[in-house]
Motif scaffolding. Sequence first.
Motif, short mmCIF file in Angstrom:
data_model
loop_
_atom_site.label_atom_id
_atom_site.label_comp_id
_atom_site.label_asym_id
_atom_site.label_seq_id
_atom_site.Cartn_x
_atom_site.Cartn_y
_atom_site.Cartn_z
N PHE A 1 0.94 -1.31 -0.11
CA PHE A 1 0.16 -0.12 -0.01
C PHE A 1 0.89 1.14 0.05
O PHE A 1 1.83 1.13 0.49
N PHE B 1 -3.81 1.47 5.68
CA PHE B 1 -5.16 1.95 5.44
C PHE B 1 -5.86 1.23 6.70
O PHE B 1 -5.80 -0.20 6.91
N THR C 1 -12.41 6.24 -1.29
CA THR C 1 -12.57 5.80 0.20
C THR C 1 -11.24 6.57 1.00
O THR C 1 -10.32 6.70 0.43
N SER D 1 -9.51 6.30 4.26
CA SER D 1 -9.01 5.54 5.38
C SER D 1 -9.55 6.33 6.77
O SER D 1 -9.20 7.32 6.82
N ARG E 1 -7.26 14.88 3.14
CA ARG E 1 -7.41 13.98 1.88
C ARG E 1 -8.51 14.42 1.21
O ARG E 1 -8.40 14.00 -0.13
N VAL F 1 -9.94 -4.55 -2.25
CA VAL F 1 -8.71 -4.07 -2.62
C VAL F 1 -7.75 -4.91 -3.32
O VAL F 1 -7.91 -6.25 -3.05
N PHE G 1 -5.00 2.80 -3.79
CA PHE G 1 -4.16 2.72 -2.43
C PHE G 1 -2.97 1.94 -2.74
O PHE G 1 -2.38 1.87 -1.46
#
Length: 332
Positions: free
Chosen positions: A15, A19, A126, A128, A138, A279, A305
């Motif tokens: 990643f 996450f 999304t 996190s 973000r 994911v 991600f």
Amino acid sequence: MSGISLDIAVETFPFAAPFRISGYVFDHQDVVVVTLTDGEYIGRGEASGVYYLGEDPARMMAQIEAQRALIGSGVSREMLRGAMPAGGARNAVDAAMWDLEAKRTGQAVWQLAGLAPPKPLATTFTLSADDPAAMARRATDFADVPHIKIKLTGELPLDVKRVRAIRAARPDAWLGVDGNQGFARRDLIPLIKVLVEERVSLLEQPSRRGREADLDGLKCSMPIAADESVLTLDEIPSLVGRFGVVNIKLDKCGGLTEALLMAKAARLHGLGVMVGNMVGSSLAMAPAFVLGQLCDIVDLDGPIFLARDRTPSVVYSRGQATCPPDLWGWPA
């Protein structure tokens, strides 16, 4: 199909940053990649498995190995549904079978499935779970993304701050929240009150699987989506009256073949349809992109991600996802 050779491999995708969701923190994703070939054409499929059901690469590879002879004999996708349990292992094989069939027949997967030509899909991006200010920053980074999903952790005061901070940072955005089974019944009423105030449009899986009765009698003006509470086709009827949306994930249900049946069944039961992901790389998103053509809500942002993705890859632009034909599921 007959005379099919099977290869199974495990790949790891780090990643870009940790996450966090309710109860878990991830820093990489191990995936199982299945490759099927008839000597001329090749089909591929990828699966991450379902972490909360204990699926890992070793377990998935063992399940596939147990069916090596059957797969090599050219078993149909429908027969595969009966031979393997739902989950990541079957998803990887199912995806590879769709891909190989597209190569061999000269028809794209969407044609084989009887669907219209695929269009770019507006997908959620999304956030996190993190400090509220960091999540708001973000959200601002996603300035050109219209749809944002917020991961919550079941820590009610902190989750309230997260939602309020993100809404303040992005007053224009469609917002959904994902509880990932993190909330007790006593917290749902105050949580929903805040979500209504902040114009949140979707509440996903607030309660634990097996505790669906916690939703009985709950007044909620926004749809509640079932994720962990629905794995396969036969569980859809049990959602009626408690959930308004079904989140279909190929790793949960065992592949695109079952997912298409689930989407049809959900409509017949008056439920909205959503596609999600566990994911993975763009190879895992491509079959879900086909399902996404039938969905009201699309959550296929998994590759964003990752520190690196495959080439070719899903193209993300202004909150939309597009799968290139040479990624998966089109004729050679």
